[in-house]
Scaffold this active site. Structure first.
Site, mmCIF file in Angstrom:
data_model
loop_
_atom_site.group_PDB
_atom_site.id
_atom_site.type_symbol
_atom_site.label_atom_id
_atom_site.label_comp_id
_atom_site.label_asym_id
_atom_site.label_seq_id
_atom_site.Cartn_x
_atom_site.Cartn_y
_atom_site.Cartn_z
ATOM 1 N N ASN A 26 0.997 -1.120 0.075
ATOM 2 C CA ASN A 26 0.054 -0.077 -0.002
ATOM 3 C C ASN A 26 1.169 1.110 0.076
ATOM 4 O OD1 ASN A 26 -1.973 1.802 0.101
ATOM 5 N ND2 ASN A 26 -2.990 0.708 2.022
ATOM 6 N N HIS B 63 -15.684 -5.949 10.526
ATOM 7 C CA HIS B 63 -15.461 -4.733 10.946
ATOM 8 C C HIS B 63 -16.607 -3.688 11.248
ATOM 9 C CE1 HIS B 63 -11.248 -3.652 9.456
ATOM 10 N NE2 HIS B 63 -11.274 -5.026 10.037
ATOM 11 N N ARG C 69 -14.618 -6.488 15.104
ATOM 12 C CA ARG C 69 -13.841 -5.571 15.409
ATOM 13 C C ARG C 69 -14.781 -4.125 15.726
ATOM 14 N NH1 ARG C 69 -8.884 -2.965 12.074
ATOM 15 N NH2 ARG C 69 -10.445 -1.470 11.602
ATOM 16 N N TYR D 180 -8.997 7.525 11.914
ATOM 17 C CA TYR D 180 -8.606 6.713 10.526
ATOM 18 C C TYR D 180 -9.638 5.775 10.471
ATOM 19 C CZ TYR D 180 -6.340 3.270 7.886
ATOM 20 O OH TYR D 180 -6.013 2.269 7.015
ATOM 21 N N ASP E 151 -8.600 -2.520 17.242
ATOM 22 C CA ASP E 151 -7.325 -2.347 16.619
ATOM 23 C C ASP E 151 -6.917 -0.711 17.054
ATOM 24 O OD1 ASP E 151 -4.883 -2.055 15.113
ATOM 25 O OD2 ASP E 151 -6.067 -2.465 13.347
ATOM 26 N N HIS F 186 -3.682 0.511 15.955
ATOM 27 C CA HIS F 186 -3.044 1.087 14.979
ATOM 28 C C HIS F 186 -2.006 1.680 15.796
ATOM 29 C CE1 HIS F 186 -6.849 1.083 12.708
ATOM 30 N NE2 HIS F 186 -5.811 0.314 11.817
ATOM 31 N N GLU G 280 -5.481 -5.524 19.071
ATOM 32 C CA GLU G 280 -4.490 -5.442 18.179
ATOM 33 C C GLU G 280 -3.455 -4.171 17.866
ATOM 34 O OE1 GLU G 280 -6.472 -5.999 14.244
ATOM 35 O OE2 GLU G 280 -4.805 -5.026 13.238
ATOM 36 N N GLU H 11 0.989 -7.401 11.452
ATOM 37 C CA GLU H 11 0.393 -7.125 9.923
ATOM 38 C C GLU H 11 1.500 -6.224 9.095
ATOM 39 O OE1 GLU H 11 -3.220 -4.718 10.795
ATOM 40 O OE2 GLU H 11 -2.164 -2.819 9.904
ATOM 41 N N ARG I 250 -0.375 -11.944 13.364
ATOM 42 C CA ARG I 250 -1.098 -11.169 12.450
ATOM 43 C C ARG I 250 -0.610 -11.169 11.035
ATOM 44 N NH1 ARG I 250 -5.531 -9.271 11.944
ATOM 45 N NH2 ARG I 250 -4.686 -7.261 11.198
ATOM 46 N N HIS J 136 -3.836 -10.802 8.659
ATOM 47 C CA HIS J 136 -4.211 -9.529 8.290
ATOM 48 C C HIS J 136 -5.375 -9.629 7.211
ATOM 49 C CE1 HIS J 136 -2.778 -5.069 6.702
ATOM 50 N NE2 HIS J 136 -4.077 -5.008 7.583
ATOM 51 N N ASP K 260 -6.459 -3.521 1.277
ATOM 52 C CA ASP K 260 -5.364 -3.295 0.649
ATOM 53 C C ASP K 260 -4.385 -4.658 0.303
ATOM 54 O OD1 ASP K 260 -4.661 -3.497 3.186
ATOM 55 O OD2 ASP K 260 -3.270 -1.775 3.185
ATOM 56 N N GLU L 119 -9.210 -11.802 9.888
ATOM 57 C CA GLU L 119 -9.893 -10.524 9.462
ATOM 58 C C GLU L 119 -10.659 -10.656 8.099
ATOM 59 O OE1 GLU L 119 -7.328 -7.343 9.237
ATOM 60 O OE2 GLU L 119 -8.649 -5.781 9.661
ATOM 61 N N TRP M 88 2.105 5.032 13.264
ATOM 62 C CA TRP M 88 1.054 4.289 12.534
ATOM 63 C C TRP M 88 0.654 3.300 13.198
ATOM 64 C CZ3 TRP M 88 -2.755 2.907 9.919
ATOM 65 C CH2 TRP M 88 -3.075 3.800 8.717
#
Ligand code: GCO
Ligand code: MG
Length: 405
Positions: free
Chosen positions: A37, A122, A147, A159, A212, A214, A238, A264, A285, A314, A318, A341, A405
């Site tokens: 990505n 999700h 999730r 996000y 998650d 992130h 996560e 991931e 993951r 993961h 993407d 996921e 991130w």
């Protein structure tokens, strides 16, 4: 079964995917996903210029030797670009071997260990009520694990949830550069406890919940979050903190029993070796596309099984349907599979480009018995969906400091 040609495609059926097609002299071909990505062209060029020429004329059956050749044989080991390229070639070779044998890839791995692959879906909402409305719909649709992500009050963007949701599911419109988003740990903490308290009150206890972070928290903040969420019995938390320093997870682990998941962005087994061996995580993951393909995920799964760590690959938008197919074969086999996921089987354009044979019913995925990976790529349709430059957003604290991130 010599390799005759390797084709690389960068297409955008709503978002960018890098796809590899390995064609053998006898006409059997295999497909692989090399999507990175925001850095798609780097992998495509690496494959075209540096990898493909070395593989022409080699036996497509030598999956392990080709993996080692591209990993050990190159002075520059590991790395996101290198490992995505290796991954795509590896998937394509497993696809070819399956087609040549007339067997689905899971049979080559050791056969089925379960009836189907449990998925988590999700629920992303602009506020807690919105998130829980979506979670309720998913639960009613048969999903056994969900999730939960909700926008953070006081921040303009969260996000994948609030602001331009295209960041998550589609390309980012016409913005030529990465968007920047603000993060506040304090504002996040003010929301997240309520999200899970209300979730259990509304959804009950017969559904698995996940979340998650992130990687936005420091280890001690993650420890605090873990303790705070313990009463709500999450399946896992996560990416609570980064683990470039794998010892970070010792800090989290010594304070909380919340199950932890990470991986991931990992490229090799070395990125998670200490986390697994020291039992600092519960779910790994890694994605086949980013961690070196089916050959390396199988190795990670076997290693993780020694330490009670389960696989939870993961499954973000993407990763192409080829990666989802590779995961499904691994998942149906791996004795230590945990959960997959799942964000759907792709939009209409993507379904035109990739023909997937997996079926999804009641929150479970079922792999078909088609030989190989059971997924195809439509070269003719590829031209209709040219690559469009696109970036993931960048995260900053409210004072402007660049953040994780
Ligand atoms: C997930 C991921 C995604 C990533 C995306 C980045 O768990 O689904 O964290 O949200 O942001 O894959 O490329
Ligand atoms: Mg994630």
């Amino acid at each position: 079964m010599k390799i005759k040609q390797i084709k690389v495609f960068v297409c955008s059926p709503g978002r960018n995917f890098v796809t590899v097609k390995v064609i053998t002299e006898c006409g059997i071909y295999g497909v692989g996903d090399a999507t990175l990505n925001g850095r798609e062209q780097a992998v495509a060029t690496y494959l075209q210029e540096h990898v493909a020429p070395c593989l022409i004329g080699r036996s497509a059956h030598d999956i392990e030797d080709i993996w080692q050749y591209l990993y050990r044989g190159v002075y520059w080991r590991k790395g996101a670009v290198n490992m995505a390229a290796i991954a795509a070639i590896d998937m394509a070779l497993w696809d070819i071997k399956g087609k040549a044998a007339g067997l689905p890839v899971y049979q080559l791995l050791g056969g089925k260990s379960r009836k189907g692959v449990t998925l988590y879906a999700h629920a992303n909402g602009e506020n807690i009520a919105d998130t829980l409305d979506k979670a309720e719909q998913l639960k009613n649709a048969g999903f056994k694990a969900i999730r939960l992500q909700s926008a953070i009050p006081g921040l303009a963007v969260t996000y994948g949830v609030l602001g331009d949701k295209k960041d998550y599911f589609e390309l980012q419109g016409n913005r030529p550069l990465p968007p920047e988003e603000e993060w506040s740990t304090q504002k996040y903490f003010a929301m997240v406890g309520d999200l899970f308290a209300q979730a259990r009150a509304r959804l009950g206890n017969d559904v698995e919940l996940l979340h998650d972070v992130h990687s936005r928290l420091t280890p001690i903040e993650s420890a605090r979050l873990g303790k705070m969420l313990e009463p709500y019995n999450l399946m896992f938390l996560e990416d609570a903190s980064m683990a470039e320093n794998q010892d970070n997870y010792q800090v989290i682990r010594q304070h909380t029993t919340i199950p932890l998941a990470i991986g991931e962005t990992y490229n090799t087994i070395w990125d998670c070796k200490d986390l697994i061996q020291n039992q600092l995580i519960d779910y790994i993951r890694v994605a086949a596309t980013h961690a070196g393909g089916i050959t390396s995920l199988r190795r990670i799964a076997d290693f993780a099984s020694l330490y009670n760590v389960k696989m939870a690959p993961h499954g973000a938008p993407d990763l192409s349907p080829i990666c989802f197919a590779a995961h499904s074969h691994l998942n149906i086999w791996a004795p230590n599979f945990g959960i997959q996921e799942f964000v759907g089987l792709g939009n209409e354009q993507s379904q035109q480009l990739f023909q997937q044979s997996i079926t999804v019913e009641n929150g479970m995925a079922y792999v078909s018995d088609a030989p190989g990976l059971g997924v195809d790529f439509n070269e003719e349709a590829a031209e209709q969906f040219p690559y469009k430059r696109s970036y993931l957003p960048v995260s900053r604290l409210e004072d402007g400091t660049l953040w994780n991130w």
